[in-house]
Design a protein around this motif. Sequence first.
Motif, PDB file in Angstrom:
ATOM      1  N   ASN A  41       0.828  -1.197   0.000  1.00  0.00           N
ATOM      2  CA  ASN A  41       0.000   0.000   0.000  1.00  0.00           C
ATOM      3  C   ASN A  41       0.864   1.249   0.000  1.00  0.00           C
ATOM      4  O   ASN A  41       1.856   1.330   0.727  1.00  0.00           O
ATOM      5  CB  ASN A  41      -0.934   0.013   1.213  1.00  0.00           C
ATOM      6  CG  ASN A  41      -1.990  -1.080   1.120  1.00  0.00           C
ATOM      7  OD1 ASN A  41      -2.338  -1.530   0.026  1.00  0.00           O
ATOM      8  ND2 ASN A  41      -2.482  -1.508   2.254  1.00  0.00           N
ATOM      9  N   CYS A  42       0.484   2.208  -0.803  1.00  0.00           N
ATOM     10  CA  CYS A  42       1.229   3.449  -0.962  1.00  0.00           C
ATOM     11  C   CYS A  42       1.415   4.149   0.384  1.00  0.00           C
ATOM     12  O   CYS A  42       0.436   4.357   1.103  1.00  0.00           O
ATOM     13  CB  CYS A  42       0.479   4.363  -1.931  1.00  0.00           C
ATOM     14  SG  CYS A  42       1.218   5.991  -2.092  1.00  0.00           S
ATOM     15  N   PRO A  43       2.670   4.512   0.742  1.00  0.00           N
ATOM     16  CA  PRO A  43       2.906   5.198   2.015  1.00  0.00           C
ATOM     17  C   PRO A  43       2.306   6.603   2.042  1.00  0.00           C
ATOM     18  O   PRO A  43       2.184   7.203   3.104  1.00  0.00           O
ATOM     19  CB  PRO A  43       4.436   5.246   2.111  1.00  0.00           C
ATOM     20  CG  PRO A  43       4.931   5.057   0.725  1.00  0.00           C
ATOM     21  CD  PRO A  43       3.917   4.237   0.008  1.00  0.00           C
ATOM     22  N   VAL A  44       1.933   7.115   0.892  1.00  0.00           N
ATOM     23  CA  VAL A  44       1.364   8.461   0.827  1.00  0.00           C
ATOM     24  C   VAL A  44      -0.156   8.430   0.942  1.00  0.00           C
ATOM     25  O   VAL A  44      -0.753   9.142   1.743  1.00  0.00           O
ATOM     26  CB  VAL A  44       1.773   9.177  -0.488  1.00  0.00           C
ATOM     27  CG1 VAL A  44       1.148  10.561  -0.562  1.00  0.00           C
ATOM     28  CG2 VAL A  44       3.280   9.251  -0.600  1.00  0.00           C
ATOM     29  N   VAL A  49       0.341  -0.027  -4.522  1.00  0.00           N
ATOM     30  CA  VAL A  49       1.513   0.203  -5.356  1.00  0.00           C
ATOM     31  C   VAL A  49       1.668  -1.038  -6.224  1.00  0.00           C
ATOM     32  O   VAL A  49       1.676  -2.158  -5.728  1.00  0.00           O
ATOM     33  CB  VAL A  49       2.779   0.431  -4.507  1.00  0.00           C
ATOM     34  CG1 VAL A  49       4.013   0.527  -5.402  1.00  0.00           C
ATOM     35  CG2 VAL A  49       2.627   1.688  -3.665  1.00  0.00           C
ATOM     36  N   VAL A  50       1.753  -0.826  -7.520  1.00  0.00           N
ATOM     37  CA  VAL A  50       1.696  -1.917  -8.482  1.00  0.00           C
ATOM     38  C   VAL A  50       2.969  -1.946  -9.315  1.00  0.00           C
ATOM     39  O   VAL A  50       3.475  -0.904  -9.739  1.00  0.00           O
ATOM     40  CB  VAL A  50       0.468  -1.734  -9.412  1.00  0.00           C
ATOM     41  CG1 VAL A  50       0.418  -2.841 -10.466  1.00  0.00           C
ATOM     42  CG2 VAL A  50      -0.805  -1.717  -8.598  1.00  0.00           C
ATOM     43  N   CYS A  58       2.180   4.013  -7.647  1.00  0.00           N
ATOM     44  CA  CYS A  58       0.899   4.095  -6.967  1.00  0.00           C
ATOM     45  C   CYS A  58      -0.191   4.086  -8.023  1.00  0.00           C
ATOM     46  O   CYS A  58      -0.089   4.766  -9.050  1.00  0.00           O
ATOM     47  CB  CYS A  58       0.830   5.377  -6.138  1.00  0.00           C
ATOM     48  SG  CYS A  58      -0.749   5.557  -5.294  1.00  0.00           S
ATOM     49  N   ASN A  59      -1.226   3.321  -7.781  1.00  0.00           N
ATOM     50  CA  ASN A  59      -2.284   3.214  -8.779  1.00  0.00           C
ATOM     51  C   ASN A  59      -3.282   4.368  -8.707  1.00  0.00           C
ATOM     52  O   ASN A  59      -4.205   4.431  -9.499  1.00  0.00           O
ATOM     53  CB  ASN A  59      -3.015   1.872  -8.633  1.00  0.00           C
ATOM     54  CG  ASN A  59      -3.525   1.373  -9.973  1.00  0.00           C
ATOM     55  OD1 ASN A  59      -2.773   1.354 -10.945  1.00  0.00           O
ATOM     56  ND2 ASN A  59      -4.773   1.000 -10.049  1.00  0.00           N
ATOM     57  N   MET A  61      -4.027   7.845  -9.620  1.00  0.00           N
ATOM     58  CA  MET A  61      -3.487   8.753 -10.633  1.00  0.00           C
ATOM     59  C   MET A  61      -3.242  10.160 -10.080  1.00  0.00           C
ATOM     60  O   MET A  61      -2.529  10.948 -10.675  1.00  0.00           O
ATOM     61  CB  MET A  61      -4.447   8.841 -11.821  1.00  0.00           C
ATOM     62  CG  MET A  61      -4.435   7.587 -12.662  1.00  0.00           C
ATOM     63  SD  MET A  61      -2.817   7.290 -13.425  1.00  0.00           S
ATOM     64  CE  MET A  61      -2.640   5.536 -13.168  1.00  0.00           C
ATOM     65  N   ASP A  62      -3.815  10.468  -8.947  1.00  0.00           N
ATOM     66  CA  ASP A  62      -3.598  11.785  -8.347  1.00  0.00           C
ATOM     67  C   ASP A  62      -2.385  11.787  -7.419  1.00  0.00           C
ATOM     68  O   ASP A  62      -2.041  12.807  -6.835  1.00  0.00           O
ATOM     69  CB  ASP A  62      -4.837  12.214  -7.546  1.00  0.00           C
ATOM     70  CG  ASP A  62      -6.019  12.447  -8.460  1.00  0.00           C
ATOM     71  OD1 ASP A  62      -5.801  12.912  -9.601  1.00  0.00           O
ATOM     72  OD2 ASP A  62      -7.150  12.150  -8.046  1.00  0.00           O
ATOM     73  N   CYS A  63      -1.759  10.648  -7.285  1.00  0.00           N
ATOM     74  CA  CYS A  63      -0.638  10.492  -6.357  1.00  0.00           C
ATOM     75  C   CYS A  63       0.656  10.371  -7.152  1.00  0.00           C
ATOM     76  O   CYS A  63       0.702   9.712  -8.184  1.00  0.00           O
ATOM     77  CB  CYS A  63      -0.875   9.243  -5.508  1.00  0.00           C
ATOM     78  SG  CYS A  63       0.434   8.912  -4.315  1.00  0.00           S
ATOM     79  N   ASN A  64       1.707  11.018  -6.668  1.00  0.00           N
ATOM     80  CA  ASN A  64       2.978  11.028  -7.391  1.00  0.00           C
ATOM     81  C   ASN A  64       3.933   9.925  -6.972  1.00  0.00           C
ATOM     82  O   ASN A  64       5.052   9.858  -7.470  1.00  0.00           O
ATOM     83  CB  ASN A  64       3.692  12.366  -7.166  1.00  0.00           C
ATOM     84  CG  ASN A  64       2.978  13.495  -7.862  1.00  0.00           C
ATOM     85  OD1 ASN A  64       2.543  13.366  -9.007  1.00  0.00           O
ATOM     86  ND2 ASN A  64       2.841  14.617  -7.169  1.00  0.00           N
TER      87      ASN A  64
END
Length: 137
Positions: A41-44, A49-50, A58-59, A61-64
């Motif tokens: 899972n994305c830390p943000v 996370v794929v 990160c899946n 799309m609004d996350c960098n």
Amino acid sequence: MGTVDEGWKDASDFADELPFGNFEDGSGTTQAYEADDIVGNCPVCGTHVVEREKGFFCNNMDCNFALWKNNRFFQAIGKEMTREVADDLVNGGTVKLIDCKSQRTGNTFSCYVDLTTDEEGKAHFEIRFPKGGRRRE
Ligand SMILES: [Zn+2]
């Protein structure tokens, strides 16, 4: 892209087992993925996370958040952003690396690399030596 259906697995077979169901977001930019491709899972933002061809993304799309396989930080210490490394970073925030090699001096060393994220959600890496020693290069 050749035969579209070749190797395709529909996510509906295991969608119930997944904590998130964002296989598509309507924009057409989110790709479906298989359970095996999920690193963690994305830390943000907590989205999956794929693993993709060029890195671990990160899946959302609004996350960098992204861990690129072609990663200069890791290349500089003679390492690669492998699935194992990405797994440790995403799930534990740190990875232990042995037999690192400085591309500049040729010295070999072991270290931890800590993952941090900035306010934009981008990944940053920091070398840490557990005994607190600093290695001069
Ligand atoms: Zn994210």
